[in-house]
Structures are given as C-alpha cells and as structure tokens.
Design a protein around this motif. Structure first.
Motif, PDB file in Angstrom:
ATOM      1  N   ARG A 441       0.832  -1.204   0.000  1.00  7.60           N
ATOM      2  CA  ARG A 441       0.000   0.000   0.000  1.00  7.60           C
ATOM      3  C   ARG A 441       0.865   1.251   0.000  1.00  7.60           C
ATOM      4  NH1 ARG A 441      -1.486   2.915   4.920  1.00  7.60           N
ATOM      5  NH2 ARG A 441       0.033   2.460   6.547  1.00  7.60           N
ATOM      6  N   ASN A 522     -10.151   3.745  -8.896  1.00  3.98           N
ATOM      7  CA  ASN A 522     -10.344   3.251  -7.538  1.00  3.98           C
ATOM      8  C   ASN A 522      -9.113   3.600  -6.700  1.00  3.98           C
ATOM      9  OD1 ASN A 522     -10.949   1.917  -5.198  1.00  3.98           O
ATOM     10  ND2 ASN A 522     -10.783  -0.152  -6.073  1.00  3.98           N
ATOM     11  N   LYS A 525      -7.540   1.345  -3.881  1.00  8.35           N
ATOM     12  CA  LYS A 525      -6.560   0.333  -4.244  1.00  8.35           C
ATOM     13  C   LYS A 525      -5.135   0.818  -3.966  1.00  8.35           C
ATOM     14  CE  LYS A 525      -6.521  -3.803  -5.951  1.00  8.35           C
ATOM     15  NZ  LYS A 525      -7.136  -4.872  -5.156  1.00  8.35           N
ATOM     16  N   PHE A 530      -2.323  -4.361  -3.439  1.00 11.00           N
ATOM     17  CA  PHE A 530      -2.872  -5.451  -4.253  1.00 11.00           C
ATOM     18  C   PHE A 530      -2.833  -6.762  -3.467  1.00 11.00           C
ATOM     19  CE2 PHE A 530      -1.588  -2.324  -7.358  1.00 11.00           C
ATOM     20  CZ  PHE A 530      -2.517  -2.432  -8.376  1.00 11.00           C
TER      21      PHE A 530
END
Length: 804
Positions: A441, A522, A525, A530
């Motif tokens: 992230r 988005n 995300k 992921f």
C-alpha cells in the motif's frame, strides 16, 4: 520556421531553444532516410542531464549510416505561449524543423510525473494525442525508460514501447523503418513486424507476453565519447561514465535494482579511457561515475586511485554516487578532497535496524555513527542524510528513531570545531512494479503529513530538512501501478491543464482529483495495495526478475530477513541472469572493504606567467548567449585546446579570465575582448585560434589575439560603439543623449552625458560611441528604456574598440 528566431528575445533563456551547443553531429536532415527526434519530456536544463538519452543519441547518429537523431524538450510556459501565438509547431533543436517532419518521436520516461508533459509535447508538435487517430504520415510515437515496465497508463498515446535496454533495439527499429520506406509498407505493416522485436510492446495489439530487452555486451562502442555540450547551464553538466549497470544488493523498494539486472561492470582501464575521451571532446570541469552502488565494483579499490590521479592531472573535480557505508574508511573520503571540496551523503533510508532488515539495507546505527565521527574528525563539515517514510511495516517508533538518529549526529558534530552544514532529505515510499513491494500500500496523504509534522517538530534545528510533497508522491504511486482507467485519468488531467507535475510550483492536485473521479479510478486500491493472487496491470511484461522470486523476497521482508548480494553467497535464482552471466559474476567479487590509497598530491601552484587578450565576435544565434554562458563555453574551449590557464581557489579552483564589459543577451557584436591569465609560457598563434573555433557554438568565433603586460588590462584603453536599428524618434533620442542624468530602468539615477563621446542618427540607425570610465559605461538597456524600446523592438549591434 527560422524566421521567428529574431523574436526569441521575448522568452527566457532563448539559447536553450537553438542549436548553440558544441559537438552537434554534422549530419543534415536530408542526408539520412530515417529520422528520430528524441525527447526527455521536461525542460532543456533537466533533459540535457539525462545520460540514457545521450547513449541513444550516439547510437543512432554514429552506429548507423541511415538514421539520425535530433532532440526536443518541453518548452517553458512562456515559450509555449510564444509558439501558440505565432502558430509555430514544436521543433527539433538541431534542425529547427517541425517534429512532425520526423519519422519517430521517442520519449525517455524516468518518472511517471512527466506523463502529462508527453501529451503537451504531442499537442505542441501538432501530432494527434491518441495513437488510433494518427495517420500514415504522422511520426511513430515511441517510449522507453524505467516507466515502461508498466506501459498501461500511457498505452492510448504511444505506438511502440521499448522495455529494457535500448542500445540494440533502437537500431533494429530504425532498420525496420528503413525497410518500411524501401518496400512501401503501411504503418500497420510496420507495427505488425515491430512487435516481433524482443523488448518491443505494441499496445495496438492488446496485452501479450513481452520480454524485457537486455544489452549484454556493455561494449564501449555504444558509449557516447563525444556528447553534445550545452552552452546554457543544466542540472548535471559534466563527464558521466557508466562504470556499472545493474545492482545485486536487492534493496526491496528499489525498482532500478531489479529491472537493471544482470550486473555488468567496466574495467578500470575502460573507465579511465572513457573519462579521458569525454574530457578531450568536452573540456568538462567535473566527472561522475554512474552506478547504483559504485563501491560494489569488483576493482573499486583500484578504480578510485586511477580516476583520482587522472582527474587531478586534468583539473577535473570528481563526484561519486552512492557508496555503501558499511566498511567505509573515513580516510578515503578525505582523499577525495584533493579534487574538490564537497559534502558526504549517507542514505540509511530507515532509522531502525529492524526496518532496515525489512527493506534489505545492510547497515547498522553503529556503522552510521562510526562514519559520522570519522568524517567530523577529519574536517568534513557537510553531511546529508536520506530517509524514506511510509515503508512497509513502519511503526511510529521508526519515525521517532529518525529524529533520535539526527540528534545523535548533531551531538557528535558539537564535539568538533567549525560550523557544520547538516541536511536530511525525506521521500515518501512509492511501491513500484517489479520490486518485492509491488503489492504494498501507499500510506494516506494525511498519514504522510502527520509523520512529516512529527519530524519537523522533533528534529534538531541544526538540520536543514527537505520533504517530498505528499500529494506528488501519491500521484506517482497511482501512475506507476496504473491500469486502463488511470490512462483515462492522465488524459482527463491533461485536458484540465495538468503539466509539470513533478514541480511544486506547477503541480495542481485538485486537477488530478477531478480527473480520477471522472475516470472512475479506484483510489482505495492505492491505499490498500494489491492482493498477492490478483492479476497486476503489468503482469504481461517479463521484467527479467521472476514473480516467484519477488514473492519470496516479500515474505522474507515480513520475517525481517536479509538477502545478501549473490556475489557473496551465490545465485538466488531471481531469473535475470543467463547461465554464462551467473558463472561470470564469480569473477567480479565485491571488495570486502572499501580501502584504497591515493598518495598525497603536491600543492598546486599557478603563478601568473603571462596574459593574453583574445578578440571574438558574437553573431547570429550566439547573440542569445548570456555572459555566464560565454564564461562556460570559453572555459571548456580553453581546456580542450590545452591552454595553460591560471587557476584560483583552494578547494574548487576556477580559471582566471575576464570578459570585458559583459555584453547583454540578445546583442550581436562584431568585436569583444576576453583577457586570460596563463600559468605557463604559451605561444598563441593562428593554429590555436583555429583550434579554439572548432570548440565554439554557431556564431561565436575568435578573431585575433594580443599579448599584454601581466598587470595590464585593455579595459583602460577601450570604447564601445553601438548601432541601434528600428523605428526611433530622432528628436527623443537626441534629447536623451544630451541629458546630464536620467532615472534608469531599475529606478536608479544614471549618468548619461559623461559617457557619451559621440552619436549620429541617420536613416533610422543610431550610431552611439561610449567612453569607458573606471571600468564602467552606459548600459544600452537603459538607453532603450528611455526610448520606450527593448531588444524585441530594435536590432542592436556592438563593437568594443581598443584606442591606442
């Protein structure tokens, strides 16, 4: 196209838009069938510092006899406005021809933050932005560089992506283009054949497996030994020799460390040879060795003494890139001061040993403090540190540890006399494709700001702190792992005015927020990362390092385990090397210790032996060179010609010469004077003048010379003649030139009458002769100001004359 040149005085740094460089290839546009125009999509000052572009430029121009390569950069906003107002398409520097006249427009992409710049260059070039809108005669738009390992965010705009090393693949593409012209293929025919070149991805055919191209040979013939030398100042304007390509340290955040594999290095002999050749062709005053970790060169302890010895002889300063701190002897840093006084950079990235294990950084706090102590003991006063915030598994105590580490450095510095210059730079971790952290992230903007605020509040005041802007880092995080919707957002942001997103003064985050919303990106995300099992937008690209290996490294990161360099423990099976390269790497061991010895150099002495006045003209395009530009150009020309200049300055010596009565940018001159001081006996002759003129840009030329006494200056014996042409009111001009004192353009009172020796006004031309008193004369820009004119509305020519 060339009719607009006289109006370039209206824009800032006009010389950066003209062929005012040294070592420009003597290949005419019509001489070769296949024409590339290469762009690093940023300002000239940034783009000209990109070494990869120099390689491609050299390869196409010198290793083929049918292709040429020219350059174009993103104009500054004032130049963009100028081009649009005059309806002039963006043009290549070498030819001043429209980009649309070329077969290929090729972009080098090293950062995702230039994506909107790419679209702006296409617009200014009048090339359709989207690939499906381009016609048969439009340039093929190509992109290469590290960003192309995820080509998806730019796929709607690029015809061909080159993924990996470009040295050989660009020649293959150029050869295929020649075949296209010879056989009359269509654009589509060409693209269908190009997709079969290894390392080439054609987005028009959808996603298909593409293998990264690797340049295995690292042959010196591909090296640009005669690079184009800018006359205007650029960010990194120096000799650059790529000593090493690739890195096996395996820092888990570093994309280059994985995508530049396998490891290749040049021999000590090759490196010194290339520095010598580039110096001969440039006269540069500084050199740098390019590598991700130069101290991992297998012969590092032999390399540095050889390079230092050569640079010392040629009066070249040496800058070294990142060196590992572990095992570094501070005495070695002191030896570098024989060439140039500089600072020392330490990059811990993280402040706790736990987090450094996570990112695979082989470094302890004891290593850092031991080096800092040693540097201060030996008189170093400038230290800079680099850290990342937002790394995977980062905790609050890791951020607190940064300030504690800085306080410890501050505490050590207080033990030693003298002012210390301490700095720390902070970037925000951006997860990149083809790294073990590609699934991770990106921390929220608010979280990044909270950590930055903590560091600002708690770091010692003795440190100068610099932080990356969180919003810009966030944008990079979105673009680097973007999918098709992010590609739509790039287009939307561009239409809303986004450009120069890597520059704080131009970046507008609100534009991107609107673009992301409109494109349906988005963003969660980005902040969540992921899942390990999901398909990634770039999974169709074979980046060399296997996904299996990256996952294994990610697992080790969370177990806080290090992975040593494979030259220490053997191959880890990352997938990037051939069996031959795995075997070859054993012959290139990492030095166990960074330990070299450079004997002390004798103190340099530059006595004033003689003095020469050189007369030169500055005409045509060269009228746009500033005084600083001329100083830069002359320094390098004198060095290349072997003229024994006298230097001044202990740590950063600079040559002693003076350009008399500095000429304003935009003024042509029939004669100017530069006085140079020599430290050895030297006989100037016609052959030296001819040699010097080979090293000057267009329109700048030495005319003659005169030996003068060592303490003499022709400044006491000169007067200045101006010829000013344009729409001028004779009566107004006469009133000005007869006045005693007037207020100049900077609001200060200026003497007029005492400097004016004579003037004549005839047929709209003012001939103005000025005295030089105590080294000063009337500034022609003040005179034009009083006339209500400037260099854009009149033509000005000057001549500095010696009065015996």
């Amino acid at each position: 196209m060339k009719n607009f040149v006289s109006d370039l005085i209206k824009v800032s740094k006009p010389a950066s838009y003209l062929p005012l460089e040294v070592n420009l290839p003597k290949i005419s546009f019509k001489e070769r069938d296949i024409r590339f125009v290469l762009s690093y999509p940023d300002f000239y000052e940034i783009g000209m510092s990109h070494f990869g572009g120099k390689i491609i430029y050299h390869v196409l121009n010198n290793l083929t006899d049918f292709a040429l390569c020219h350059r174009v950069y993103l104009p500054k906003p004032d130049m963009q406005k100028f081009l649009k107002e005059k309806d002039i398409p963006l043009y290549a520097i070498e030819s001043l021809r429209s980009v649309k006249d070329y077969d290929v427009l090729a972009f080098s992409l090293l950062t995702e933050l230039v994506y909107t710049n790419v679209l702006k260059i296409l617009e200014l070039s009048k090339v359709p932005l989207k690939r499906e809108e381009r016609k048969e005669n439009d340039p093929v738009v190509l992109a290469g560089g590290t960003c192309t390992f995820n080509p998806v965010p730019l796929s709607p705009f690029i015809d061909i992506f080159v993924i990996g090393d470009g040295e050989e693949v660009l020649i293959e593409i150029a050869s295929l283009l020649k075949e296209k012209k010879d056989k009359g293929w269509s654009r589509q025919d060409f693209l269908e054949k190009a997709r079969h070149i290894e390392g080439v991805y054609i987005p028009a055919f959808g996603k298909y497996r593409v293998k990264r191209r690797v340049f295995h040979s690292f042959d010196v013939k591909y090296f640009p030994v005669k690079p184009v030398v800018p006359s205007v100042e650029t960010v990194h304007d120096r000799i650059v020799v790529e000593a090493v390509r690739g890195c096996l340290r395996g820092c888990r955040y570093c994309q280059a460390g994985f995508t530049y594999r396998p490891y290749r290095e040049r021999s000590v002999k090759e490196v010194v040879f290339l520095i010598d050749k580039v110096f001969e062709s440039t006269g540069y005053e500084e050199a740098s060795l390019l590598a991700l970790s130069i101290s991992d060169h297998s012969k590092f302890n032999d390399l540095i003494p050889e390079v230092i010895s050569f640079c010392y002889q040629k009066m070249i300063g040496l800058s070294l890139p990142s060196m590992r701190v572990k095992g570094f002897n501070p005495d070695l840093a002191t030896q570098l001061l024989q060439l140039k006084k500089t600072g020392f950079t330490i990059a811990p990235e993280a402040a706790t040993e736990r987090l450094r294990k996570v990112i695979n950084k082989d470094l302890t706090n004891d290593d850092i403090f031991s080096l800092v102590e040693g540097l201060f003991e030996r008189g170093w006063s400038k230290l800079k540190f680099y850290f990342m915030i937002g790394l995977p598994t980062e905790r609050d105590e890791d951020i607190e540890a940064i300030t504690e580490l800085l306080y410890q450095v501050h505490k050590i510095s207080r033990k030693y006399k003298g002012r210390k210059h301490l700095a720390a730079g902070f970037s925000i971790f951006v997860p990149k494709p083809f790294t073990p952290f590609q699934w991770e992230r990106f921390i929220s903007i608010d979280e990044a700001k909270r950590k930055i605020d903590f560091i600002k509040k708690n770091a010692p005041r003795s440190f100068k702190l610099r932080f990356h802007t969180p919003e810009i880092s966030f944008l990079e995080a979105v673009l680097t792992r973007g999918d098709e919707k992010v590609a739509d957002a790039v287009y939307e942001a561009y239409k809303l005015g986004a450009m120069l997103d890597g520059w704080d003064e131009y970046f507008e985050f609100s534009i991107w927020e609107k673009a992301f919303e409109k494109a349906g990106v988005n963003l969660d995300k980005v902040f969540q990362g992921f899942d390990i099992g999901e398909e990634l937008p770039w999974d169709f690209v074979d980046g060399g390092v296997s996904k299996k290996f990256l996952l294994r490294e990610l697992e080790k990161a969370y177990r806080e385990e290090k992975t040593p360099d494979c030259r220490i423990v053997g191959c880890h099976g990352c997938g990037s090397c051939t069996s031959y390269e795995i075997k070859k790497i054993k012959e290139l061991p990492i030095p166990e210790r960074i330990e070299f010895n450079v004997p002390p150099k004798p103190k340099r002495d530059f006595p004033l032996k003689s003095k020469i006045a050189l007369f030169f003209e500055k005409r045509g395009y060269s009228r746009y060179l500033s005084l600083l530009d001329l100083t830069r150009v002359f320094t390098r020309a004198f060095r290349r010609a072997g003229i024994p200049l006298r230097y001044q300055g202990k740590f950063n010596p600079h040559p002693r010469f003076t350009i008399l009565l500095g000429i304003p940018t935009g003024v042509e001159s029939l004669q100017e004077i530069v006085e140079i001081e020599l430290s050895e006996e030297f006989k100037m002759d016609e052959s030296t003048i001819e040699l010097l003129n080979q090293f000057l840009p267009a329109g700048l030329r030495f005319l003659s010379w005169k030996e003068i006494e060592r303490k003499e200056s022709l400044l006491r014996k000169v007067k200045v003649e101006y010829k000013i042409s344009g729409e001028i009111y004779k009566e107004k001009a006469e009133d000005i030139l007869k006045a005693d004192r007037l207020v100049g353009r900077k609001g200060k009172e200026v003497s007029v009458k005492e400097f004016v020796e004579n003037f004549m006004i005839e047929d709209g031309v003012i001939t103005l002769t000025l005295k030089v008193l105590a080294g000063r004369t009337l500034n022609v820009q003040d005179f034009l100001f009083w006339l209500g004119k400037d260099f854009s509305s009149v033509s000005v020519e000057r001549k500095v004359m010696v009065v015996e």
